[in-house]
Design an enzyme around this catalytic site. Structure first.
Site, mmCIF file in Angstrom:
data_model
loop_
_atom_site.group_PDB
_atom_site.id
_atom_site.type_symbol
_atom_site.label_atom_id
_atom_site.label_comp_id
_atom_site.label_asym_id
_atom_site.label_seq_id
_atom_site.Cartn_x
_atom_site.Cartn_y
_atom_site.Cartn_z
ATOM 1 N N GLU A 46 8.352 -5.247 -1.029
ATOM 2 C CA GLU A 46 7.232 -4.298 -0.902
ATOM 3 C C GLU A 46 7.715 -2.868 -1.145
ATOM 4 O OE1 GLU A 46 4.655 -5.893 -1.085
ATOM 5 O OE2 GLU A 46 5.277 -7.805 -0.202
ATOM 6 N N ASN A 56 0.825 -1.211 0.000
ATOM 7 C CA ASN A 56 0.000 0.000 0.000
ATOM 8 C C ASN A 56 0.860 1.263 0.000
ATOM 9 O OD1 ASN A 56 -2.231 -1.835 0.777
ATOM 10 N ND2 ASN A 56 -1.122 -1.862 2.724
HETATM 11 N N1 BES Z 1 1.030 -7.547 -3.588
HETATM 12 C C1 BES Z 1 1.471 -8.680 -2.866
HETATM 13 C C2 BES Z 1 0.556 -9.036 -1.725
HETATM 14 C C3 BES Z 1 -0.727 -9.710 -2.138
HETATM 15 C C4 BES Z 1 -0.714 -10.986 -2.602
HETATM 16 C C5 BES Z 1 -1.926 -9.091 -2.025
HETATM 17 C C6 BES Z 1 -1.905 -11.594 -2.954
HETATM 18 C C7 BES Z 1 -3.098 -9.694 -2.386
HETATM 19 C C8 BES Z 1 -3.095 -10.966 -2.837
HETATM 20 C C9 BES Z 1 2.860 -8.456 -2.289
HETATM 21 O O1 BES Z 1 3.623 -7.532 -2.943
HETATM 22 C C10 BES Z 1 3.582 -9.760 -2.383
HETATM 23 O O2 BES Z 1 3.835 -10.183 -3.469
HETATM 24 N N2 BES Z 1 3.884 -10.387 -1.251
HETATM 25 C C11 BES Z 1 4.473 -11.686 -1.205
HETATM 26 C C12 BES Z 1 5.886 -11.646 -0.698
HETATM 27 C C13 BES Z 1 6.899 -11.300 -1.736
HETATM 28 C C14 BES Z 1 8.291 -11.235 -1.155
HETATM 29 C C15 BES Z 1 6.901 -12.224 -2.933
HETATM 30 C C16 BES Z 1 3.627 -12.476 -0.228
HETATM 31 O O3 BES Z 1 2.799 -11.882 0.450
HETATM 32 O O4 BES Z 1 3.793 -13.685 -0.179
HETATM 33 ZN ZN ZN Z 2 4.550 -8.243 -4.697
#
Ligand code: BES
Ligand code: ZN
Length: 878
Positions: free
Chosen positions: A305, A272
């Site tokens: 992030e 966010n």
């Molecule tokens: N934008 C995602 C979080 C997300 C994932 C929101 C699915 C809604 C649905 C975030 O940037 C992300 O990718 N997080 C990963 C970790 C990252 C290091 C690959 C996660 O939450 O596993």
């Molecule tokens: Zn991501």
């Protein structure tokens, strides 16, 4: 964009919305038990939109309280309100107008953890992908960009901290008990990046000065009493910010950057704008409670992030089919960050290991889909290893094909052209075509064709002529996704290694393909590359650094593998040769009813562990046996997990016997002395020392080496490594039970460590585990509604423990299906994600296959399943 049946969304149906939302003004009033949301949208009909177009706003489980157009209540015939949609007719043809929408929601009852919910008393939000519509009615799609002004009101006691996106612009008391804060985010953003947080939180703060001299206040908020554990996350944040400036020329763009650590969170973390919300497991660390893997995980997720601020937020996605535009690219960026901060070969090996473990089975099973999907029923089910990890591999291949400088020029062009926009994969790839002066139209097939291409390699050496001929051949099977099978552009990096371990000059290669130094561009089905004037047969180090995400089929002589494992100057090549040899040896033993892998292979592992020319972290990777899950994938058909378990355990013990002297000496040499450091080097030493524990203890059939390590451990890495050996290899023994009990007592108040305690027991490959897991599900500390705790038990069993999950009597499948059914009523997204553990059921032997199908069908047949879970089950069974 929705089909008539309201189920399938298709890329080809994309069209822009008829209305544009320029600005959003929101007041969020938080109370015990409910929240009132007043939203004013500044709207305009989009030029060219039909004059009779209705405004159709998305909602999800919403209750409308008020509705006014330019200050006048909308009459009943002017709108239609349902929980999932608000439709308005007869809106102004031109010019801006204001629509005021009131909704009332109940964050305390929101167990889906999407939208506005309450975690341990703290109000927080999760809006990606479609959570904003659970807060207010909106054009909840990523191509609708608006500026936001947010006013938060809450009880001063319950929520002294009030946060939203952007910069703080005001605040103060509201009577005796309440107060407010106002925030303004000047950067137009899609609704999925909206966030608010309110609660009693502790904080750590630091200042960061950007390259151009702008001061940014960085703050990490935690639940009360936990902020001392946020220091490493803060350090990782500052390093990420500096790295993005240096490596990609990207600076931060607000006055503040806030991170909040939350204990109930579906995913790892969320980007966010200016207000990242994290699963607290990716923020809170100290040596006593977190392992080195946890430290590396925090560093990666913080960086990821943060990097989204440019790749995701400043440039976002036109629609959710373009998800890899932000996720694949940002994973590539976080991997590069870790490579620069830690060790490039060690990071590359870890990434390839993850890709093969998670993405390959997805790409070769019923849940297969292209990196850019063309249809979905539930978008939450497309945050997959294919979109993320294969998506990152595609960016890496573009970088490999263009070279470092042109790749950077392409990235610069992407930022320049698309800043402030919602872009597509076509937009992205075109930037590299333009910056690189290259045609990437064939490369684009990587985004469209699902499946792992096979790369077959063979070589012929003509002794008398001193000529080596390489043949490369690619092919792609039609899989579950049913996409194309055309030849793709595969960059193959390679080297020829001489007998003394030197890289030979390969510039004189003659070929019918395009060869560029040590890179072969395989674009047709086949290519031949010939080298003349060789004085002896060199060793072929193929697919260096895993330059393309392919299934390498190379009938490589064991002597070549042994040589490369010893002397390839490319460290990745050494690991590749050794692990392919170990994997093949284990699969052969499993298929042919042998007890264990042969001594020649084990001795090569022992030699790698002792090779002082390599860094310890890499030696740890080379001396690790593939896990049972990995072996399940490698065996691929008619899998019997009992046999896999038996062969793996005897091989582990045989490795311990072959290496006993060497391993014991190494463990003494690497013993923990001095103060704890989380550095990659110190972690690498611990990793090597701890990897040797299981072979030694299983060889000795005696847990005492692990017991001693458990009792004397001064950090969580060493403690957990010892406890893992005890619970996994001496399950049910007095030693294991004593240590598990002591561990529980010591960490009973620490939620993150208790997750480890649950997971460790669920992942023990032992006949008694299922009964234990059933009891643990009734343990007072177990909470199905907490995603970390649910994952510890359910994914601990189904994801990390093939021996028990795939029990021949089907009891593992039935337990899992039953738990998924229960979880689905609370948190569909998390249930659906864990249901993917069933994806390889067709590769099991017939008895298990039948049992899995029965458990899956029973669950799929239940009434009232969520769309999330139903989608996964339907595709898995199809
Ligand atoms: N934008 C995602 C979080 C997300 C994932 C929101 C699915 C809604 C649905 C975030 O940037 C992300 O990718 N997080 C990963 C970790 C990252 C290091 C690959 C996660 O939450 O596993
Ligand atoms: Zn991501």
């Amino acid at each position: 964009m929705r089909d008539e049946d309201g189920v399938t969304i298709r890329l080809e149906d994309y069209r822009p919305a008829d209305f544009q939302i320029h600005h959003v003004d929101m007041t969020v009033r938080l109370f015990e038990g409910h929240a009132e949301i007043d939203t004013t949208l500044e709207l305009e009909r989009r030029p060219g939109a039909p004059a009779d177009a209705e405004l159709r706003l998305d909602g999800d489980e919403l209750t409308l309280t008020t509705l006014a157009l330019d200050g006048v209540a909308v009459p009943a015939q002017g709108f239609e309100a349902a929980a999932d949609r608000l439709t308005l007719r007869g809106l102004p043809q031109s010019g801006r107008f204001r629509l005021a929408i009131g909704t009332r929601i109940e964050p305390e009852r929101n167990t889906k953890l999407m939208g506005l919910y309450r975690s341990n008393g703290v109000w927080c939000t999760q809006c990606e992908a479609e959570g904003f519509r659970r807060i207010t009615y909106f054009l909840d799609r990523p191509d609708c960009l608006a500026t936001y002004r947010v006013r938060l009101e809450a009880d001063r006691e319950a929520a002294p901290i009030l946060l939203a996106n952007g910069n703080p612009v005001g605040g103060g008391p509201l009577g005796e008990l309440r107060h407010f804060a106002e925030w303004f985010d000047p950067h137009p953003k899609p609704s999925y990046l909206f966030a608010v947080v309110a609660g009693r939180l502790d904080a750590v703060s630091e200042t960061f000065v950007t390259g151009s001299g702008r001061e940014v206040a960085l703050t990490i908020y935690t639940e009360r009493g936990l902020s001392e554990r946020a220091g490493y996350a803060m350090d990782a944040l500052k390093r990420s910010m500096r790295w993005d400036e240096r490596r990609f020329g990207r600076e931060y763009d607000l006055d503040v950057f806030n991170i909040v650590a939350i204990s109930d969170f579906n995913m790892g973390a969320m980007e966010n704008k200016g207000l990242n919300v994290f699963n607290h497991k990716y923020v809170l660390l100290d040596p006593d409670t977190a392992t080195d893997a946890d430290y590396a995980g925090v560093e990666t997720v913080i960086a990821h992030e943060y990097f989204h601020n440019w790749t995701g937020n400043r440039i976002t996605c036109r629609d959710w089919f373009q998800l890899c535009l932000k996720e694949g690219l940002t994973v590539y960026r976080d991997q590069e960050f870790s490579s620069d901060e830690r060790s490039r070969p060690v990071k590359r090996i870890a990434s390839v290991h993850t890709l093969k473990a998670n993405q390959f089975p997805e790409d070769q099973g019923p849940l297969q889909h292209p990196v850019r999907p063309t249809q979905y029923r539930e978008i939450n089910n497309f945050y997959t290893a294919t979109v993320y990890d294969k998506g990152s591999e595609l960016v890496r291949m573009i970088a490999t094909i263009l070279g470092e400088q042109k790749f950077r020029a392409g990235m610069d062009l992407y930022f320049e052209r698309h800043d402030g926009e919602a872009a597509t994969i076509e937009d992205f790839v075109t930037c590299f075509e333009d910056a690189g002066g290259i045609d990437l139209s064939q490369f684009f097939l990587w985004y469209q064709q699902a499946g792992t291409p096979k790369l077959e390699v063979s070589q012929i050496y003509d002794e008398t002529a001193g000529r080596l001929t390489l043949r490369l051949r690619q092919s792609l099977d039609k899989g579950a996704a049913g996409t194309g099978t055309r030849p793709m552009h595969i960059p193959v990096r390679y080297g020829l290694v001489g007998a003394n371990g030197q890289d030979l000059d390969v510039s004189g290669a003659s070929t019918d393909a395009r060869v560029d130094g040590d890179l072969i561009h395989l674009t047709g089905e086949e290519a031949t590359v010939t080298f003349d004037g060789l004085s002896g047969r060199p060793y072929l180090s193929i697919l260096r650094d895993f330059s393309a995400p392919v299934d390498l089929r190379y009938n490589e002589a064991e002597a070549d593998r042994l040589a490369l494992a010893r002397l390839d100057p490319n460290p990745f090549g050494r690991w590749r040769a050794l692990t392919d040899m170990v994997g093949d040896a284990l699969v052969a033993a499993i298929r042919n009813g042998q007890d264990a892998a042969p001594d020649s292979v084990l001795d090569a592992m022992v030699a790698a562990a002792a090779d002082e020319t390599l860094e310890p972290a890499l030696r740890a990777q080379m001396v690790s046996l593939p896990g049972e899950t990995e072996l399940t994938r490698l065996v691929a058909r008619d899998v019997d997990t009992d046999v896999i378990h038996a062969v793996r355990v005897s091989t582990l013990a045989a490795l311990g016997r072959r290496g006993q002297g060497t391993f014991e000496a190494l463990r003494r040499e690497l013993a923990d002395t001095g103060a704890f450091s989380p550095s990659a080097q110190a972690a690498g030493r611990r990793a090597l020392r701890n990897t040797l524990l299981a072979p030694l203890a299983t060889a000795a059939r005696d847990p005492s080496v692990a017991v001693t390590q458990y009792e004397t451990a001064r950090n969580m890495s060493d403690r957990l490594a010892a406890l893992t050996v005890l619970t996994h290899h001496f399950a049910g023994s007095a030693a294991a039970e004593t240590a598990l009990g002591a561990f529980y007592e010591r960490f009973v108040d620490d939620q993150l460590v208790l997750d480890k305690w649950f997971m460790l027991q669920a992942s023990a490959p032992d006949a008694g585990t299922l009964d234990k897991v059933v009891a643990l599900a009734a343990h007072p500390a177990f909470r199905l509604a907490n995603p970390n705790r649910a994952r510890a038990l359910l994914a601990g069993l189904a994801g990390l423990n093939p021996y028990v999950f795939h029990r021949a009597d089907g009891a593992g499948y039935r337990w899992m299906a039953d738990m998924l059914g229960k979880l689905d009523t609370l948190n569909p997204q998390t249930a659906a994600r864990m249901a993917t553990a069933f994806r390889s059921w067709r590769s099991m032997e017939p008895k298990r296959r039948e049992a899995a199908q029965a458990a899956l069908s029973e669950l799929a047949g239940r009434d009232g399943l969520s769309r999330d879970l139903a989608d996964i089950l339907d595709r898995t069974l199809r």
